[in-house]
Scaffold this motif. Sequence first.
Motif, PDB file in Angstrom:
ATOM      1  N   ALA A   3     -37.861 -30.076  14.677  1.00  0.00           N
ATOM      2  CA  ALA A   3     -38.648 -31.206  15.917  1.00  0.00           C
ATOM      3  C   ALA A   3     -38.360 -32.028  15.298  1.00  0.00           C
ATOM      4  CB  ALA A   3     -39.492 -30.349  17.455  1.00  0.00           C
ATOM      5  N   HIS A   4     -39.533 -32.532  14.440  1.00  0.00           N
ATOM      6  CA  HIS A   4     -39.702 -34.074  14.101  1.00  0.00           C
ATOM      7  C   HIS A   4     -38.313 -34.267  13.352  1.00  0.00           C
ATOM      8  CE1 HIS A   4     -40.997 -37.266  12.326  1.00  0.00           C
ATOM      9  NE2 HIS A   4     -40.549 -37.097  10.620  1.00  0.00           N
ATOM     10  N   LEU A   5     -37.698 -33.744  12.748  1.00  0.00           N
ATOM     11  CA  LEU A   5     -36.405 -34.839  12.172  1.00  0.00           C
ATOM     12  C   LEU A   5     -35.574 -34.381  12.961  1.00  0.00           C
ATOM     13  CD1 LEU A   5     -36.440 -31.557   9.061  1.00  0.00           C
ATOM     14  CD2 LEU A   5     -36.839 -34.398   8.685  1.00  0.00           C
ATOM     15  N   SER A   6     -34.819 -33.686  14.087  1.00  0.00           N
ATOM     16  CA  SER A   6     -33.934 -33.650  14.879  1.00  0.00           C
ATOM     17  C   SER A   6     -33.881 -34.803  15.442  1.00  0.00           C
ATOM     18  CB  SER A   6     -33.917 -32.413  15.881  1.00  0.00           C
ATOM     19  OG  SER A   6     -34.662 -31.947  16.927  1.00  0.00           O
ATOM     20  N   ALA A   7     -35.435 -35.785  15.448  1.00  0.00           N
ATOM     21  CA  ALA A   7     -35.305 -36.473  16.906  1.00  0.00           C
ATOM     22  C   ALA A   7     -35.261 -38.099  16.094  1.00  0.00           C
ATOM     23  CB  ALA A   7     -37.232 -36.393  17.047  1.00  0.00           C
ATOM     24  N   GLN A   8     -34.638 -37.289  14.815  1.00  0.00           N
ATOM     25  CA  GLN A   8     -34.979 -38.992  14.169  1.00  0.00           C
ATOM     26  C   GLN A   8     -33.423 -39.227  14.319  1.00  0.00           C
ATOM     27  OE1 GLN A   8     -37.424 -40.367  12.922  1.00  0.00           O
ATOM     28  NE2 GLN A   8     -38.259 -38.805  13.603  1.00  0.00           N
ATOM     29  N   ASN A   9     -33.057 -38.976  14.373  1.00  0.00           N
ATOM     30  CA  ASN A   9     -30.694 -39.438  14.553  1.00  0.00           C
ATOM     31  C   ASN A   9     -31.670 -40.287  15.303  1.00  0.00           C
ATOM     32  OD1 ASN A   9     -28.090 -39.042  15.414  1.00  0.00           O
ATOM     33  ND2 ASN A   9     -27.986 -37.267  14.931  1.00  0.00           N
ATOM     34  N   PRO A  10     -30.212 -41.578  14.801  1.00  0.00           N
ATOM     35  CA  PRO A  10     -30.051 -42.808  15.390  1.00  0.00           C
ATOM     36  C   PRO A  10     -29.699 -43.188  16.466  1.00  0.00           C
ATOM     37  CG  PRO A  10     -29.138 -42.762  13.313  1.00  0.00           C
ATOM     38  CD  PRO A  10     -30.050 -41.721  13.639  1.00  0.00           C
ATOM     39  N   GLU A  11     -28.546 -41.417  16.892  1.00  0.00           N
ATOM     40  CA  GLU A  11     -28.116 -42.288  17.842  1.00  0.00           C
ATOM     41  C   GLU A  11     -28.225 -41.116  19.140  1.00  0.00           C
ATOM     42  OE1 GLU A  11     -23.741 -40.648  18.832  1.00  0.00           O
ATOM     43  OE2 GLU A  11     -23.572 -41.126  16.650  1.00  0.00           O
ATOM     44  N   LYS A  12     -28.900 -41.516  20.288  1.00  0.00           N
ATOM     45  CA  LYS A  12     -29.537 -41.410  21.404  1.00  0.00           C
ATOM     46  C   LYS A  12     -29.491 -39.780  21.337  1.00  0.00           C
ATOM     47  CE  LYS A  12     -33.013 -44.314  23.203  1.00  0.00           C
ATOM     48  NZ  LYS A  12     -33.862 -45.456  24.128  1.00  0.00           N
ATOM     49  N   LYS A  13     -28.293 -39.618  21.674  1.00  0.00           N
ATOM     50  CA  LYS A  13     -27.235 -38.275  22.625  1.00  0.00           C
ATOM     51  C   LYS A  13     -27.483 -37.541  22.046  1.00  0.00           C
ATOM     52  CE  LYS A  13     -23.963 -40.203  25.183  1.00  0.00           C
ATOM     53  NZ  LYS A  13     -22.522 -39.757  25.436  1.00  0.00           N
ATOM     54  N   GLN A  14     -27.968 -37.548  20.273  1.00  0.00           N
ATOM     55  CA  GLN A  14     -28.024 -36.700  18.820  1.00  0.00           C
ATOM     56  C   GLN A  14     -28.953 -35.964  18.660  1.00  0.00           C
ATOM     57  OE1 GLN A  14     -25.203 -34.997  18.280  1.00  0.00           O
ATOM     58  NE2 GLN A  14     -24.370 -36.122  19.471  1.00  0.00           N
ATOM     59  N   ARG A  15     -29.667 -36.336  19.743  1.00  0.00           N
ATOM     60  CA  ARG A  15     -31.334 -36.718  19.071  1.00  0.00           C
ATOM     61  C   ARG A  15     -32.435 -34.955  19.775  1.00  0.00           C
ATOM     62  NH1 ARG A  15     -34.323 -42.067  20.068  1.00  0.00           N
ATOM     63  NH2 ARG A  15     -33.056 -42.418  18.008  1.00  0.00           N
ATOM     64  N   GLY A  16     -33.020 -34.099  19.208  1.00  0.00           N
ATOM     65  CA  GLY A  16     -32.766 -33.009  19.212  1.00  0.00           C
ATOM     66  C   GLY A  16     -32.190 -31.912  19.187  1.00  0.00           C
ATOM     67  N   LYS A  17     -30.765 -32.574  18.369  1.00  0.00           N
ATOM     68  CA  LYS A  17     -29.880 -31.169  17.877  1.00  0.00           C
ATOM     69  C   LYS A  17     -29.708 -31.143  16.464  1.00  0.00           C
ATOM     70  CE  LYS A  17     -26.822 -32.137  21.843  1.00  0.00           C
ATOM     71  NZ  LYS A  17     -25.419 -33.229  21.705  1.00  0.00           N
ATOM     72  N   ILE A  18     -29.631 -29.795  15.804  1.00  0.00           N
ATOM     73  CA  ILE A  18     -29.226 -29.635  14.381  1.00  0.00           C
ATOM     74  C   ILE A  18     -28.338 -28.504  14.229  1.00  0.00           C
ATOM     75  CG2 ILE A  18     -31.959 -28.959  14.360  1.00  0.00           C
ATOM     76  CD1 ILE A  18     -31.588 -26.281  14.319  1.00  0.00           C
ATOM     77  N   TRP A  19     -27.905 -29.041  12.849  1.00  0.00           N
ATOM     78  CA  TRP A  19     -26.153 -27.884  12.548  1.00  0.00           C
ATOM     79  C   TRP A  19     -27.406 -25.850  12.153  1.00  0.00           C
ATOM     80  CZ3 TRP A  19     -21.999 -29.324  12.896  1.00  0.00           C
ATOM     81  CH2 TRP A  19     -21.340 -30.425  12.670  1.00  0.00           C
ATOM     82  N   LEU A  20     -26.243 -25.410  12.241  1.00  0.00           N
ATOM     83  CA  LEU A  20     -26.629 -24.482  12.494  1.00  0.00           C
ATOM     84  C   LEU A  20     -25.754 -23.881  10.847  1.00  0.00           C
ATOM     85  CD1 LEU A  20     -28.798 -21.344  12.592  1.00  0.00           C
ATOM     86  CD2 LEU A  20     -27.240 -21.106  14.666  1.00  0.00           C
ATOM     87  N   TRP A  21     -26.015 -22.550  10.067  1.00  0.00           N
ATOM     88  CA  TRP A  21     -25.033 -22.201   9.126  1.00  0.00           C
ATOM     89  C   TRP A  21     -25.188 -20.894   8.772  1.00  0.00           C
ATOM     90  CZ3 TRP A  21     -20.214 -22.641   7.416  1.00  0.00           C
ATOM     91  CH2 TRP A  21     -20.369 -21.923   6.089  1.00  0.00           C
ATOM     92  N   ALA A  22     -24.837 -19.806   9.719  1.00  0.00           N
ATOM     93  CA  ALA A  22     -25.534 -18.494   8.729  1.00  0.00           C
ATOM     94  C   ALA A  22     -24.984 -18.086   8.045  1.00  0.00           C
ATOM     95  CB  ALA A  22     -25.559 -18.048   9.987  1.00  0.00           C
ATOM     96  N   ALA A  23     -24.800 -17.075   6.914  1.00  0.00           N
ATOM     97  CA  ALA A  23     -24.494 -16.314   6.118  1.00  0.00           C
ATOM     98  C   ALA A  23     -25.234 -15.283   5.764  1.00  0.00           C
ATOM     99  CB  ALA A  23     -24.464 -17.649   5.007  1.00  0.00           C
ATOM    100  N   THR A  24     -24.005 -14.249   5.569  1.00  0.00           N
ATOM    101  CA  THR A  24     -24.047 -12.658   5.630  1.00  0.00           C
ATOM    102  C   THR A  24     -24.309 -12.280   3.413  1.00  0.00           C
ATOM    103  OG1 THR A  24     -22.068 -12.076   5.984  1.00  0.00           O
ATOM    104  CG2 THR A  24     -23.999 -12.039   7.539  1.00  0.00           C
ATOM    105  N   GLY A  25     -24.030 -11.301   3.247  1.00  0.00           N
ATOM    106  CA  GLY A  25     -23.854 -10.583   2.344  1.00  0.00           C
ATOM    107  C   GLY A  25     -24.527 -11.469   0.912  1.00  0.00           C
ATOM    108  N   ARG A  26     -25.391 -11.866   1.207  1.00  0.00           N
ATOM    109  CA  ARG A  26     -26.282 -12.045  -0.090  1.00  0.00           C
ATOM    110  C   ARG A  26     -26.836 -11.020  -1.113  1.00  0.00           C
ATOM    111  NH1 ARG A  26     -27.468 -18.557  -1.141  1.00  0.00           N
ATOM    112  NH2 ARG A  26     -25.248 -18.277   1.096  1.00  0.00           N
ATOM    113  N   ASN A  27     -26.634 -10.334  -1.607  1.00  0.00           N
ATOM    114  CA  ASN A  27     -27.461  -9.801  -2.717  1.00  0.00           C
ATOM    115  C   ASN A  27     -28.311  -9.905  -3.672  1.00  0.00           C
ATOM    116  OD1 ASN A  27     -27.420  -7.120  -2.711  1.00  0.00           O
ATOM    117  ND2 ASN A  27     -26.010  -6.210  -3.897  1.00  0.00           N
ATOM    118  N   SER A  28     -28.855 -11.199  -3.677  1.00  0.00           N
ATOM    119  CA  SER A  28     -29.600 -11.412  -4.700  1.00  0.00           C
ATOM    120  C   SER A  28     -30.432 -10.562  -5.578  1.00  0.00           C
ATOM    121  CB  SER A  28     -30.475 -12.393  -5.037  1.00  0.00           C
ATOM    122  OG  SER A  28     -29.285 -13.829  -4.289  1.00  0.00           O
ATOM    123  N   ALA A  29     -31.212 -10.552  -7.144  1.00  0.00           N
ATOM    124  CA  ALA A  29     -32.531  -9.373  -7.355  1.00  0.00           C
ATOM    125  C   ALA A  29     -33.198 -10.304  -7.173  1.00  0.00           C
ATOM    126  CB  ALA A  29     -33.138  -9.573  -8.659  1.00  0.00           C
TER     127      ALA A  29
END
Length: 115
Positions: A14-40
């Motif tokens: 919430a804090h980070l997303s409120a820092q956007n210099p464009e008022k219309k973009q405040r409160g928004k985030i990017w979301l990236w979902a990925a599958t298939g991780r098979n790390s030890a």
Amino acid sequence: MSPFDWEAACAAIAHLSAQNPEKKQRGKIWLWAATGRNSARLASSSSHAKYIETPDSEKTEGRLAKTYAIDTPILFLLRQEGKADKGWRDTPFYWPVIRAQANTPTAIFATDTVG
């Protein structure tokens, strides 16, 4: 090991997303979902840590963050398959990784404060 602090994660996003210099973009985030991780689960012998500490990589998520997280933070949800032969408990789960945007003003974040 401490449990993941969802309240702190939500507050940080919430804090980070409120820092956007464009008022219309405040409160928004990017979301990236990925599958298939098979790390030890265990870190390599060259690491100072016993367990892996970072599920994200600079080659994949780092590149995406540099491209997209300029004025908007990004939340990566990385599905780990959690297989027993890799040291996990045979249960898949998601790693939440928050990446601050490149243009983040300096700040201090604390979950506990002295009143």
